[in-house]
Scaffold this motif. Structure first.
Motif, PDB file in Angstrom:
ATOM      1  N   GLY A 349       0.826  -1.194   0.000  1.00 49.24           N
ATOM      2  CA  GLY A 349       0.000   0.000   0.000  1.00 49.24           C
ATOM      3  C   GLY A 349       0.866   1.252   0.000  1.00 49.24           C
ATOM      4  O   GLY A 349       1.943   1.293   0.597  1.00 49.24           O
ATOM      5  N   THR A 350       0.375   2.294  -0.648  1.00 48.93           N
ATOM      6  CA  THR A 350       1.170   3.510  -0.824  1.00 48.93           C
ATOM      7  C   THR A 350       1.549   4.151   0.498  1.00 48.93           C
ATOM      8  O   THR A 350       2.694   4.580   0.693  1.00 48.93           O
ATOM      9  CB  THR A 350       0.389   4.517  -1.690  1.00 48.93           C
ATOM     10  N   ARG A 351       0.607   4.235   1.444  1.00 51.57           N
ATOM     11  CA  ARG A 351       0.900   4.910   2.706  1.00 51.57           C
ATOM     12  C   ARG A 351       1.885   4.103   3.548  1.00 51.57           C
ATOM     13  O   ARG A 351       2.818   4.667   4.129  1.00 51.57           O
ATOM     14  CB  ARG A 351      -0.398   5.153   3.487  1.00 51.57           C
ATOM     15  N   LEU A 352       1.700   2.794   3.643  1.00 53.93           N
ATOM     16  CA  LEU A 352       2.632   1.992   4.438  1.00 53.93           C
ATOM     17  C   LEU A 352       4.004   1.954   3.774  1.00 53.93           C
ATOM     18  O   LEU A 352       5.033   1.980   4.463  1.00 53.93           O
ATOM     19  CB  LEU A 352       2.081   0.581   4.636  1.00 53.93           C
ATOM     20  N   TYR A 353       4.053   1.897   2.453  1.00 53.51           N
ATOM     21  CA  TYR A 353       5.351   1.902   1.766  1.00 53.51           C
ATOM     22  C   TYR A 353       6.131   3.169   2.117  1.00 53.51           C
ATOM     23  O   TYR A 353       7.360   3.131   2.288  1.00 53.51           O
ATOM     24  CB  TYR A 353       5.134   1.795   0.261  1.00 53.51           C
ATOM     25  N   ALA A 354       5.412   4.293   2.238  1.00 54.47           N
ATOM     26  CA  ALA A 354       6.069   5.545   2.603  1.00 54.47           C
ATOM     27  C   ALA A 354       6.558   5.534   4.046  1.00 54.47           C
ATOM     28  O   ALA A 354       7.408   6.355   4.420  1.00 54.47           O
ATOM     29  CB  ALA A 354       5.109   6.712   2.390  1.00 54.47           C
ATOM     30  N   GLN A 355       6.033   4.624   4.871  1.00 58.41           N
ATOM     31  CA  GLN A 355       6.463   4.522   6.266  1.00 58.41           C
ATOM     32  C   GLN A 355       7.693   3.623   6.442  1.00 58.41           C
ATOM     33  O   GLN A 355       8.240   3.535   7.537  1.00 58.41           O
ATOM     34  CB  GLN A 355       5.318   3.970   7.125  1.00 58.41           C
ATOM     35  N   LEU A 356       8.139   2.953   5.384  1.00 59.87           N
ATOM     36  CA  LEU A 356       9.242   1.998   5.528  1.00 59.87           C
ATOM     37  C   LEU A 356      10.564   2.646   5.931  1.00 59.87           C
ATOM     38  O   LEU A 356      11.304   2.060   6.740  1.00 59.87           O
ATOM     39  CB  LEU A 356       9.410   1.190   4.237  1.00 59.87           C
ATOM     40  N   PRO A 357      10.949   3.833   5.427  1.00 61.34           N
ATOM     41  CA  PRO A 357      12.192   4.432   5.926  1.00 61.34           C
ATOM     42  C   PRO A 357      12.179   4.645   7.438  1.00 61.34           C
ATOM     43  O   PRO A 357      13.173   4.376   8.124  1.00 61.34           O
ATOM     44  CB  PRO A 357      12.266   5.760   5.161  1.00 61.34           C
ATOM     45  N   GLU A 358      11.059   5.134   7.963  1.00 60.05           N
ATOM     46  CA  GLU A 358      10.933   5.287   9.418  1.00 60.05           C
ATOM     47  C   GLU A 358      11.028   3.929  10.109  1.00 60.05           C
ATOM     48  O   GLU A 358      11.675   3.797  11.161  1.00 60.05           O
ATOM     49  CB  GLU A 358       9.595   5.942   9.748  1.00 60.05           C
ATOM     50  N   LEU A 359      10.417   2.904   9.510  1.00 59.28           N
ATOM     51  CA  LEU A 359      10.454   1.563  10.108  1.00 59.28           C
ATOM     52  C   LEU A 359      11.890   1.056  10.188  1.00 59.28           C
ATOM     53  O   LEU A 359      12.300   0.496  11.215  1.00 59.28           O
ATOM     54  CB  LEU A 359       9.592   0.606   9.281  1.00 59.28           C
ATOM     55  N   ARG A 360      12.684   1.238   9.127  1.00 60.77           N
ATOM     56  CA  ARG A 360      14.070   0.776   9.143  1.00 60.77           C
ATOM     57  C   ARG A 360      14.853   1.464  10.269  1.00 60.77           C
ATOM     58  O   ARG A 360      15.643   0.823  10.975  1.00 60.77           O
ATOM     59  CB  ARG A 360      14.730   1.058   7.796  1.00 60.77           C
ATOM     60  N   THR A 361      14.632   2.742  10.441  1.00 59.65           N
ATOM     61  CA  THR A 361      15.328   3.478  11.499  1.00 59.65           C
ATOM     62  C   THR A 361      14.948   2.945  12.873  1.00 59.65           C
ATOM     63  O   THR A 361      15.812   2.728  13.739  1.00 59.65           O
ATOM     64  CB  THR A 361      14.992   4.972  11.408  1.00 59.65           C
ATOM     65  N   ARG A 362      13.668   2.678  13.081  1.00 57.41           N
ATOM     66  CA  ARG A 362      13.218   2.180  14.385  1.00 57.41           C
ATOM     67  C   ARG A 362      13.765   0.786  14.657  1.00 57.41           C
ATOM     68  O   ARG A 362      14.164   0.475  15.785  1.00 57.41           O
ATOM     69  CB  ARG A 362      11.684   2.195  14.436  1.00 57.41           C
TER      70      ARG A 362
END
Length: 599
Positions: A349-362
């Motif tokens: 999904g477009t919104r979750l895909y955009a959250q992946l950089p933040e996820l990698r950092t966390r």
């Protein structure tokens, strides 16, 4: 470019998880205890409804009339021949109640094994207790059939207890086991396969977001039933699932800590772990509670396999119709990637895909240093090995700085009261190792590495490998007198019951089953008499093993003749479908120094 083989840590013990968790600042893996809901989960059911052409006509051609399901359902999907081009949508309701919003039914091939056997089924959509539905489409699908799943109701308070336990757990979130959400009632079609974990693919389940925390266990159960029964997959496609409330669920069977090959990213399944978020995150962002649990479980899972949260890794595509890259192409992936990075899909999904950089950092912040002490992994090449064949094991020895080369490794098998060394090898320069053992008995196997300089030994988690049956049949006459018996004999290893399937050839050339004849078995030898009542051509196939996983020897073809003279002419002659006796198993080999003993 060739990617060096890396090996998982199958069946990591609680002690190992504690050690790795402490090194990574994560704490222990917490298993959520089972509650009363799992006891009723065996009541999950699959059923179908055909959608005739007349149903579309009643709705004006682009929409069906109201369709009434055979019984109340909680999840549905559609199988049709031109599903991908139809832009199909569904809405549901309880009889007499309001309609849900129209929900797209994805093409269903977004998540798939590397070699799917069936095609044309949509993704499943959660309905949460409905009994009526409508379909609409841009192009009317041909031969549509709706596939439903119903699951048991959740007892009051059950979901709340799970959320409370997960919220109170330190480090990685509580993982709700298959036994707890009812996975024991969805028996996989085949034994798990093991690969390695070099990357995590993040997914969404392409289902409605309007669910409660108490619905989540039922959603996972329903998806598992749909993936197995409708899609024809071995098991649920994902290794782990996370809901929007932060609950984490064990997915595909085989060990949540192990590198179980899933059915979630065609062409990349053998080298990845698949973590699905429950819902559709194209227009809505994945909520914070879910993101926090997703980060914690990814830090734990990747840490177990020595995989950093950031940076890239080169993987070689295995191809497939859903893959973005043809077979053999090397692709550099982020260690935590979206499904769309490897396959032709919009997932996660477009919104979750955009959250992946933040996820990698966390995840990187949670994981810290992946490992501070040497770790040794072991994985079998197969969950079951035929009697007398070679069972190949491989793994990796590594510390905080990477792979450790030149270290002796012993392959040990549990002999009932103690561990016995059955093979020896040495790690390669990158820390990987492999060894092959002649397999004659099922059992647990582990690897033990002894670093130079008298350091402490490092042990892998044990893995159990099953034993497959080997059966052969000796040559015999190709003609017998009608009304008499054909005599058969051979070897079966390691033993067990043998039955001979008797089939007769029709005038059209088809083989028709006549009966199954039990054989007498003494040790590893078997004998049987198959009476051939009528003249004709018969096929006699000795079979051993279980009814589910039977093993067959090469068939003998025998003609039943009318006259004894026809038998006498070839008495003692060779069969027209002879089988050579089983050859001795090949000598075992191992990479590196040392010999291999039979196991």
């Amino acid at each position: 470019m060739t990617v060096p083989a890396r090996t998982p840590a199958p069946g990591v013990t609680r002690r190992q998880a504690l050690a790795l968790g402490a090194a990574a600042g994560l704490g222990a893996l917490v298993r959520a205890p089972a509650d009363g809901w799992a006891a009723t989960a065996s009541g999950a059911r699959s059923f179908t409804l055909d959608v005739p052409h007349a149903a579309w006509a009643r709705g004006g051609g682009r929409r069906t009339g109201v369709l009434r399901a055979p019984r109340r359902f909680d999840l549905l999907g559609v199988r049709a021949r031109n599903l991908g081009a139809s832009s199909l949508e569904v809405r549901v309701r309880r009889r007499g109640g309001p309609w849900s919003p129209w929900t797209p039914l994805g093409a269903g091939e977004e998540h798939a094994p590397d070699a799917p056997k069936l095609a044309g089924a949509s993704d499943p959509v959660w309905a949460g207790g409905a009994d009526e539905l409508q379909l609409r489409a841009l192009h009317t699908p041909a031969g549509a059939r709706v596939h439903f799943v119903s699951v048991p109701s959740v007892p009051a308070g059950g979901g709340a207890r799970l959320r409370a336990r997960a919220a109170q757990a330190g480090g990685p979130p509580a993982i709700i086991t298959r036994a707890q959400w009812g996975g024991d009632g969805v028996v996989p079609r085949a034994k798990p396969l093991y690969g390695d974990v070099q990357i995590a693919f993040v997914h969404h389940t392409v289902s409605a977001n309007a669910y409660s925390a108490t619905d989540s266990a039922g959603i996972v159960l329903a998806i598992a039933k749909y993936h197995r029964d409708t899609n024809g997959w071995n098991d649920i496609g994902y290794n782990l699932l996370v809901d929007q409330f932060g609950q984490v669920f064990e997915g595909r069977a085989g060990g949540v800590e192990a590198a179980v090959v899933g059915a979630q990213a065609q062409g990349w399944n053998s080298h990845s772990t698949g973590i699905a978020t429950i819902g559709t995150w194209s227009e809505a962002a994945f909520p914070e509670a879910g993101m926090a649990s997703l980060a914690r479980v990814l830090a734990w899972k990747l840490g177990l396999h020595g995989v950093p949260a950031t940076g890239t890794v080169p993987l070689v595509s295995a191809g497939g119709s859903l893959n973005r890259y043809r077979s053999g192409v090397t692709v550099a992936f982020e260690r935590i990637s979206g499904h769309r990075d490897g396959c032709t899909t919009e997932c996660p999904g477009t919104r979750l895909y955009a959250q992946l950089p933040e996820l990698r950092t966390r995840v990187a912040q949670l994981a810290g240093t992946v490992a501070v002490a040497p770790t040794l992994t072991l994985a079998p090449s197969a969950a079951e090995v035929t009697y007398g064949a070679g069972a190949t094991f491989s793994g990796t020895l590594r510390d905080a700085d990477g792979g450790l080369g030149g270290v002796p490794v012993s392959v040990q098998k549990h002999g009932g009261s103690a561990w016995v060394t059955v093979g020896r090898t040495t790690t390669r320069a990158d820390g990987t190792w492999s060894a092959t053992v002649t397999w004659r008995k099922a059992g647990a196997v582990r690897a033990v590495a002894t670093p130079a300089g008298g350091g402490a030994s490092v042990r892998s988690a044990p893995m159990t490998v099953a034993l497959g049956t080997l059966i052969d049949v000796a040559p015999g006459p190709s003609r017998v007198l009608a009304g008499r018996s054909a005599l058969l004999s051979g070897l079966v290893r390691p033993g067990g019951p043998v039955r001979v399937r008797v089939e007769r050839q029709t005038s059209g050339g088809r083989w028709v089953r006549v009966r199954d004849v039990p054989a007498a078995v003494r040790g590893s030898r078997w004998t049987a008499k198959a009476k051939l009542s009528k003249p004709g051509i018969y096929r006699l196939t000795p079979r051993a093993g279980t009814p589910v996983e039977a093993v067959a020897a090469t068939a003998r073809v025998v003609r039943a003749v009318r006259h004894a003279a026809d038998v006498d002419k070839i008495a003692g002659g060779a069969s027209n479908a002879t089988v050579a006796p089983v050859a001795p198993p090949p000598a075992a080999t191992a990479s590196g120094a040392g010999g291999i003993a039979a196991a």
